[in-house]
Design an enzyme around this catalytic site. Structure first.
Site, PDB file in Angstrom:
ATOM      1  CE  LYS A 279      -3.895  -1.946   2.647  1.00 48.97           C
ATOM      2  NZ  LYS A 279      -4.975  -1.648   1.679  1.00 48.97           N
ATOM      3  NE  ARG A 353     -10.972  -9.787  -2.229  1.00 47.58           N
ATOM      4  CZ  ARG A 353     -11.268  -8.839  -3.109  1.00 47.58           C
ATOM      5  NH1 ARG A 353     -11.571  -9.162  -4.357  1.00 47.58           N
ATOM      6  NH2 ARG A 353     -11.255  -7.571  -2.759  1.00 47.58           N
TER       7      ARG A 353
END
Length: 499
Positions: A279, A353
């Site tokens: 990130k 996920r």
């Protein structure tokens, strides 16, 4: 802060009650509520209206000191808007104004004497919850790790003046509201902790503390036990960190012995660097909040324990860090989930996920009635819905429509809003992979939808909903901190199941 219910009857009039302050309402048309009229023996309140000291508009307030005609040292007037019924927005605005006004005084004991049953479409229970929610929002502090604490509220006791005929229901509503706000506090406390303290091991410790206090059953699986379950997707995320993963299972089995449980699954990424798909550095500190789904499950279980709900409820928390290292997932890697389905990892920052899919497969063993997962899953959900609504995703059929409608109703009554988003087969096309059963991302278009579609592939054996709380679990900027959502929504939904 201590909250209580005080019965109002002919032997216990407002004018004779001794307290630091009584909170009463006035309307925009210079009319008094019945409670305000009861305290207006010498025109102290009506004269304030006539003189224009308060106009009765929502959010207006006026503190009257040393009223000679009551046993209270002060009377706080708040504007409630127009008669005959008070809108939800106006009521909340009035309560916020009252708390802000009181926070600047030395009031320690407060008696609330408002027309709690006169809010449009709502009852006394809703009004009591709204008051406690407002106190919580305005008075919660996140300075546990500061050497010098901020000023705390001087208010110690708050009582609701309730007609004797409604006292029983009011006490029940108060207990429920207190449990919800206590659950929110735990969720916020955990979310606000830095990742060097709030590790997967720390989350497991907090779960054990709850289990010990409220007599929950608990299992905490370590890496070897997770490996034995063949949770290859979960472990692929965890392997990039030196912090050991934990798979936490809490059980509140207080329903009928053969009753299918509700299962709540919370994403527990205690820090999300993005992994190899790193990130940007700006605001990366906020990725400590990526475990707010897990924190909300623990907060809900605190509320469940306080209320001792007569249901079977199971909480599942897959907890780990997502870090870059020589062991970490690489873009292009393929892993095998607990379900046996293979996943091509195109972006290591789509890790939530990957841990949730194994937890959702694990949930099958409980033969659940309903499974709800809670996750700070996608920035795409913030683009779609901003920071007001959480994203609600379910399949489109009768059972899932009912679940969605029940959750939306609970969201409205708890002021914890959601917006239902689509899950359709057309979006599944974006998850196709040339090399595995699916990819872990579907590209930029409809990113929150394709993330939900990914999870949906692991939920075919039960009724399921997904809550994407990426935009609602915490705030940035000067108000930075965890919000405690969606604890109010899911606690209210669980409480409604018992009605």
């Amino acid at each position: 802060m201590d909250f209580s219910i005080k019965s109002a009857d002919s032997k216990n009039s407002l004018a004779t009650i001794k307290t630091d302050c009584i909170l009463v309402g006035v309307y925009e048309d210079k009319k008094l509520t019945s409670e305000a009229a009861e305290l207006d023996n010498q025109g102290i309140i009506s004269n304030a209206l006539k003189n224009g000291d308060i106009d009765g508009k929502p959010g207006s307030s006026l503190l009257l000191r040393e009223p000679a005609t009551t046993g209270s040292r002060r009377i706080l007037l708040v504007g409630l808007g127009k008669k005959p019924e008070i809108s939800e927005k106006d009521f909340r605005q009035s309560i916020d104004a009252a708390i802000k006004s009181l926070s600047q005084t030395t009031v320690a004991h407060l008696l609330i004497a408002l027309p709690l049953n006169n809010v449009s479409g709502r009852d006394v229970s809703w009004s009591i919850y709204s008051v406690l929610s407002a106190f919580h929002a305005l008075l919660y502090r996140s300075d546990a790790l500061k050497s010098q604490k901020g000023p705390s509220s001087k208010i110690q006791k708050v009582a609701f003046c309730i007609p004797s005929s409604e006292v029983t229901n009011a006490k029940k509503a108060l207990a429920q509201a207190k449990a919800i706000t206590d659950g929110m506090s735990l969720t916020q406390d955990l979310g606000n902790l830095p990742a060097n303290i709030c590790t997967p091991t720390y989350l497991a410790k907090q779960a054990r503390n709850l289990a010990r206090k409220y007599k929950f059953d608990i299992e905490v699986l370590d890496k070897k036990q997770i490996e034995a379950l063949k949770m290859g997707s979960f472990l692929s995320v965890a392997k990039g960190s030196d912090e050991p993963p934990k798979f936490i299972v809490l059980k509140h089995m207080n329903g009928k012995s053969k009753e299918a449980p509700v299962v709540l699954v919370g994403k527990g990424i205690t820090f999300d660097s993005g992994g190899i798909s790193l990130k940007p550095g700006a605001s990366m500190d906020e990725m400590k909040f990526d475990m707010c789904g897990a924190a909300s499950v623990l907060g809900i279980f605190k509320a469940i324990g306080e209320l001792n709900l007569k249901q079977n409820i199971i909480g599942i928390i897959p907890a780990c860090e997502n870090m870059p290292s020589g062991r970490a997932n690489k873009p292009g890697d393929i892993v095998t989930s607990m379900s046996g389905q293979t996943i091509e990892i195109l972006n290591t920052d789509a890790e939530g996920r990957l841990i949730l899919c194994d937890a959702l497969t694990y949930a099958e063993k409980f033969h659940p009635e309903t499974v709800i997962d809670i996750a700070t899953l996608t920035g795409s959900c913030i683009v779609a819905l901003g920071h007001y609504n959480s994203g609600l995703f379910t399949r489109l059929d009768e059972a899932h429509d009912k679940l969605a409608n029940d959750l939306i109703a609970a969201a409205k009554s708890s002021n914890d809003p959601v917006w239902r988003m689509p899950i359709e087969d057309a979006y599944q096309e974006q998850l196709k992979s040339n090399f595995a059963d699916m990819a872990n991302i579907g590209g930029q278009p409809a990113g929150c939808v394709t993330a939900a579609c990914f999870l949906e592939r692991f939920t075919k054996k039960y009724t399921w909903a997904h809550l994407d709380i990426a935009g609602t679990a915490w705030k940035s900027g000067t108000a930075k901190g965890a919000t405690g959502r969606p604890v109010p929504l899911l606690c209210t939904w669980l409480i409604n199941r018992e009605k």
